[in-house]
Write an enzyme that holds these catalytic residues in place. Structure first.
Site, mmCIF file in Angstrom:
data_model
loop_
_atom_site.group_PDB
_atom_site.id
_atom_site.type_symbol
_atom_site.label_atom_id
_atom_site.label_comp_id
_atom_site.label_asym_id
_atom_site.label_seq_id
_atom_site.Cartn_x
_atom_site.Cartn_y
_atom_site.Cartn_z
ATOM 1 N N ASN A 111 0.858 -1.186 0.000
ATOM 2 C CA ASN A 111 0.000 0.000 0.000
ATOM 3 C C ASN A 111 0.890 1.230 0.000
ATOM 4 O O ASN A 111 2.040 1.176 0.452
ATOM 5 C CB ASN A 111 -0.873 -0.006 1.251
ATOM 6 N N HIS A 113 0.801 5.163 1.491
ATOM 7 C CA HIS A 113 0.053 5.997 2.439
ATOM 8 C C HIS A 113 0.672 7.395 2.450
ATOM 9 O O HIS A 113 1.897 7.534 2.517
ATOM 10 C CB HIS A 113 0.120 5.380 3.844
ATOM 11 N N SER A 144 4.742 6.967 2.410
ATOM 12 C CA SER A 144 5.370 5.696 2.779
ATOM 13 C C SER A 144 4.757 4.564 1.956
ATOM 14 O O SER A 144 3.530 4.506 1.800
ATOM 15 C CB SER A 144 5.095 5.363 4.251
ATOM 16 N N ASP A 153 -2.638 0.581 8.163
ATOM 17 C CA ASP A 153 -1.485 1.463 7.914
ATOM 18 C C ASP A 153 -0.323 1.149 8.861
ATOM 19 O O ASP A 153 0.521 2.015 9.129
ATOM 20 C CB ASP A 153 -1.876 2.952 8.040
HETATM 21 C C1 GRF Z 1 -2.652 8.900 -2.533
HETATM 22 O O1 GRF Z 1 -2.303 10.045 -1.794
HETATM 23 C C2 GRF Z 1 -2.353 7.649 -1.761
HETATM 24 O O2 GRF Z 1 -1.234 7.757 -0.938
HETATM 25 C C3 GRF Z 1 -3.602 7.511 -0.917
HETATM 26 O O3 GRF Z 1 -4.645 7.908 -1.740
HETATM 27 C C4 GRF Z 1 -4.157 8.797 -2.747
HETATM 28 C C5 GRF Z 1 -4.511 8.180 -4.055
HETATM 29 O O4 GRF Z 1 -4.209 9.000 -5.127
HETATM 30 N N1 GRF Z 1 -3.702 6.179 -0.375
HETATM 31 P P1 GRF Z 1 -4.306 8.435 -6.613
HETATM 32 O O5 GRF Z 1 -5.694 7.802 -6.764
HETATM 33 O O6 GRF Z 1 -3.208 7.451 -6.815
HETATM 34 O O7 GRF Z 1 -4.177 9.654 -7.474
#
Ligand code: GRF
Length: 223
Positions: A111, A113, A144, A153
């Site tokens: 993932n 984050h 991260s 997370d």
């Molecule tokens: C990103 O900031 C990611 O870290 C978080 O959600 C957002 C997704 O953005 N989990 P995208 O859909 O990849 O533009």
């Protein structure tokens, strides 16, 4: 000899800019992956259009159509499994997964984050980072990439990228700055995994057969 391509599926809920970064890296031969499918829990997710434009298979498992989380996860698991991925990539996927689904893919699910974990787990990370900045507690924010474990997370962090926080930042300007580094570190972590350099073992991240004492800190020359 070229490295065999790692079969992956990518789960999204929204804009899909991280998905786009992964697609671009794969198309530029900077990432040895075969994206077998892009799965969204939201039919209107913009990322689905990005995937179609790139000629990728798309699937929707709409969480609103299921009675509860367990039923949704069963459908999602079946959808993922048909593609036999060796890595499941969560890229802005905004649903909590059951422990069962996470444990099925333990060590094979990542993932991204938008914070310097373990700071600011959960939602609204940019606004919370900005508030901490104005209280004088932090000067930097970032993103991260981590292996997914049942703790939200909370899985071991592979790599982080830092960005400065500016006095006149808004949550939106900070989000934009963080996203631009997300697009660098996610393809990089996936590449390490595809190259067989990265694994989760005993709840630790191992890179090149060494357990990481701390997450790798992204430096632009790593790119
Ligand atoms: C990103 O900031 C990611 O870290 C978080 O959600 C957002 C997704 O953005 N989990 P995208 O859909 O990849 O533009």
């Amino acid at each position: 000899m070229p490295i065999p391509k790692l079969p992956i599926v990518i789960l999204i809920s929204g804009s899909g800019s991280n998905l786009q970064a992964i697609i671009d890296a794969a198309e530029n031969n900077a990432l040895p992956v075969e994206i077998r499918a892009v799965i969204s829990n939201r039919p209107e997710a913009m990322g689905l259009q990005r995937a179609s434009r790139a000629g990728l298979r798309t699937e929707v498992v709409d969480h609103t159509q299921y009675e509860n989380r367990a039923a949704f996860d069963t459908a999602l698991a079946a959808c993922i499994d048909q593609f036999e991925p060796r890595l499941v990539v969560l890229a802005g996927f905004m649903r909590l997964l059951t422990d069962e689904l996470v444990n099925r893919h333990l060590g094979r699910m990542m993932n991204i984050h938008p914070s310097l974990l373990p700071m600011f787990k959960g939602l609204n990370t940019h606004a919370r980072a900005l508030a901490a900045f104005h209280r004088g507690e932090i000067t930097e924010h970032g993103a991260s990439v981590h292996f997914v474990t049942p703790e939200l997370d909370g899985g071991p962090v592979i790599i982080q990228a830092r960005v400065p926080i500016e006095t006149d930042d808004t949550p939106e300007s900070l989000a934009t700055r963080v996203l631009s580094v997300e697009h660098k570190i996610y393809p990089l972590a996936i590449r390490w995994f595809a190259e067989g350099r990265l694994r989760l073992q005993s709840n630790k991240v191992w890179l090149d057969d060494e357990p990481l004492a701390a997450p790798v800190q992204f430096a632009p020359e790593d790119n």
